[in-house]
Design a protein around this motif. Structure first.
Motif, short mmCIF file in Angstrom:
data_model
loop_
_atom_site.label_atom_id
_atom_site.label_comp_id
_atom_site.label_asym_id
_atom_site.label_seq_id
_atom_site.Cartn_x
_atom_site.Cartn_y
_atom_site.Cartn_z
N ARG A 1 0.67 -1.35 0.11
CA ARG A 1 0.11 0.11 0.19
C ARG A 1 0.97 1.22 0.04
N TRP A 2 2.25 1.25 0.44
CA TRP A 2 3.16 2.16 0.56
C TRP A 2 3.79 2.28 -0.78
N GLY A 3 3.49 1.55 -1.74
CA GLY A 3 4.06 1.39 -3.07
C GLY A 3 5.48 0.43 -3.53
N ALA B 1 3.02 4.33 11.23
CA ALA B 1 3.39 5.70 11.92
C ALA B 1 4.60 6.07 11.19
N LYS B 2 5.49 5.05 11.16
CA LYS B 2 6.87 5.54 10.82
C LYS B 2 6.98 5.98 9.13
N MET B 3 6.13 5.00 8.33
CA MET B 3 6.06 5.37 6.84
C MET B 3 5.40 6.55 6.67
N VAL C 1 7.21 9.46 4.65
CA VAL C 1 6.85 9.98 3.15
C VAL C 1 6.21 11.20 3.20
N ASN C 2 5.10 11.39 4.27
CA ASN C 2 4.27 12.44 4.28
C ASN C 2 4.93 13.84 5.07
N PHE D 1 13.93 2.05 14.13
CA PHE D 1 14.06 3.22 15.27
C PHE D 1 13.02 3.58 15.97
N SER D 2 12.98 4.18 17.06
CA SER D 2 11.60 4.87 17.82
C SER D 2 11.47 5.86 17.16
N LEU D 3 10.20 6.10 16.75
CA LEU D 3 9.86 7.39 16.24
C LEU D 3 9.97 8.60 17.05
#
Length: 400
Positions: free
Chosen positions: A269-271, A297-299, A303-304, A322-324
Motif C-alpha cells: 500500500r506504500w508502493g 506511523a513511521k512510513m 513519506v508525508n 528506530f523509535s519514532l
C-alpha cells in the motif's frame, strides 16, 4: 413486555390478584414482576437466596478489596464464589507481603479469580519461592505472575520445575532462564520437550550457532512454540531466500515469515514492489515483526512529513526499527532547524541522520553549529525530554 406489564398493572388495580389454585409458571413470573414493580422496597422483593447473597458478596469484595471494575467483578464472579473474606484476604495478604502492587494484584485477580481460593502457604508461596531460589527478585517474580497468573495454577513438581530446568539446560544459566520466563511467562505452561526440543534440534541441523539460538530464546521466545513440521518448513523457506544460517538474521526471518501476508499487503500500500519487499526482508527480517501501527506511523512520517520516496525506506529498512519518538522526531527537528537556517542541504542522508550513534549524530549535526545556532542542543534535548515524559505517562508513573 412493557405493554403487557402496563395492562397487568391496570388489572391489578381494578382486580387484586388472588390465586385459588396452583398458579402456572407464567403466572408466578408475572406476579413476581408486578410485585417488584409495585413494592420495590418490600422485604419479599429484596430477599435473595443464599447463592445470590454469596454472589453479591463476591462481587462487592472483588470491587472493594481487589480493585476490579463492576463489569470485571461480575465477570470474575462467574468463576469464583465465597461467603466470607478470610480465604481471599489471606491470598491478597500473600501478594502484598511479596511486594506486589495493588495494580498488579488487581490484574492477577481479573485474569485468574480462582486464585483467591487457593491455599496461600501450601500452594502459592512454594511456587514464588522456587523462582526466588533461582535468583529472581521480588519485581521479577511479580512480573512473571502478572504476565501469566496461570503459572500459579500449574503443578510445581510436574510443570514449573521441569520447564525451568529444560530451559536452563540449554541456556546454562539461571539468570538467562529467569530473563526468558520474564519475557514470555507462558513458556512455563508448554510441554517444552514436545515443541522446543524438536525445533532447537532443527535449527542446529540447519547450522544455526548455539549462541544465536540462545539469543532467540531470550528475545523471540514465542517462535519456538510452533509445530515441529511447520517450523522445519519455515526453515526451508528462509534458506531458499539465501539467508546465511550462521547470522542472527536467519533465525529472525524464521520468526518473521509466520503470518507475514498482512505485512506484505501493508508495504504494498506504500508502493513497495514484490522485489522491494524481498530485498528489504533479506536486509532486515524485523520489518515483518514490527506492529502494523508502528510501521504505518513511521512510513507516514518518512513519506508525508519528510517528503521522502517510500522506495528509499525499502532500500534502508533498518530505519523502520528506530523509535519514532526517541530518535526519528528529535533528530528530524534538528535537521529541519538547520535547513531553515540554510546550514545543510535538503538531500542530506537519512542513513547518517538516523543510523549514526548518539555521539556521531551530535558531532555531525549539533556541535559544528554552536556559533550559528547555540539553541540547537537545547532544542534537541527538549524533544528527547518530551519523549521520555510521554513514556512516563504511558507507564502510569507518578514521577513524570
Amino acid at each position: 413486555m412493557k405493554m403487557m406489564l402496563s395492562k397487568a398493572l391496570m388489572l391489578q388495580v381494578r382486580f387484586p390478584l388472588t390465586v385459588t389454585s396452583s398458579p402456572s409458571p407464567q403466572f408466578q413470573s408475572l406476579h413476581h414482576l408486578l410485585h417488584r414493580h409495585l413494592y420495590p422496597f418490600s422485604s419479599s422483593s429484596t430477599s435473595i437466596s443464599t447463592s445470590e447473597e454469596s454472589k453479591s458478596f463476591t462481587v462487592s469484595y472483588l470491587i472493594n478489596s481487589c480493585g476490579l471494575s463492576q463489569k470485571n467483578a461480575f465477570s470474575a464472579s462467574k468463576h469464583v464464589h465465597f461467603e466470607t473474606p478470610e480465604k481471599p484476604n489471606s491470598v491478597l495478604a500473600l501478594f502484598n507481603n511479596q511486594g506486589f502492587s495493588k495494580t498488579q494484584i488487581s490484574k492477577i485477580v481479573k485474569m485468574e479469580p480462582e486464585l483467591l481460593l487457593y491455599d496461600p502457604d501450601k500452594t502459592l508461596l512454594p511456587k514464588l519461592r522456587f523462582f526466588y531460589s533461582r535468583g529472581a527478585s521480588l519485581s521479577d517474580v511479580a512480573k512473571i505472575v502478572v504476565s501469566c497468573p496461570t503459572v500459579l495454577k500449574r503443578s510445581l513438581e510436574n510443570q514449573i520445575i521441569p520447564s525451568f530446568n529444560f530451559l536452563k539446560d540449554f541456556l546454562e544459566s539461571d539468570e538467562k532462564t529467569i530473563a526468558v520466563v520474564k519475557g514470555f511467562s507462558r513458556i512455563i505452561l508448554f510441554d517444552l520437550r514436545t515443541y522446543m526440543a524438536s525445533n532447537i534440534k532443527a535449527l542446529q541441523e540447519f547450522g544455526v550457532p548455539k549462541s544465536n539460538i540462545a539469543g532467540c530464546l531470550l528475545n523471540l521466545t514465542s517462535m519456538f512454540m510452533v509445530r515441529p513440521n511447520l517450523f522445519r518448513k519455515n526453515l526451508e523457506e528462509v534458506k531458499k531466500m539465501g539467508l546465511n544460517p550462521s547470522l542472527m538474521n536467519f533465525v529472525v526471518a524464521v520468526k518473521a515469515i509466520r503470518g507475514w501476508e498482512r505485512k506484505i499487503d501493508l508495504y504494498k500500500r506504500w508502493g513497495w514492489s514484490g522485489e522491494d519487499i524481498r530485498l528489504a526482508f533479506v536486509k532486515s527480517p524485523w520489518i515483518m515483526i514490527y506492529s502494523e501501527d508502528k510501521i504505518m506511523a513511521k512510513m507516514d512520517f518518512f513519506v508525508n512529513e519528510m517528503g521522502r520516496d517510500s522506495s528509499l525506506i525499502a532500500h534502508r529498512p533498518v530505519l523502520l526499527g528506530f523509535s519514532l519518538e526517541k530518535r526519528i522526531i528529535p533528530r528530524h527537528s534538528v535537521a529541519q532547524f538547520l535547513l531553515s537556517k540554510g546550514l545543510i542541504n535538503e538531500d542530506f542522508s537519512l542513513g547518517i541522520l538516523f543510523e549514526s550513534s548518539e555521539m556521531k549524530f551530535l558531532q555531525k549535526f549539533v556541535y559544528p553549529y554552536k556559533a550559528e545556532a547555540p539553541q540547537l542542543f537545547n532544542l534537541y534535548q527538549e524533544k528527547l525530554n518530551l519523549s521520555e515524559k510521554q513514556d512516563c505517562l504511558q507507564e502510569g508513573s507518578g514521577n513524570c
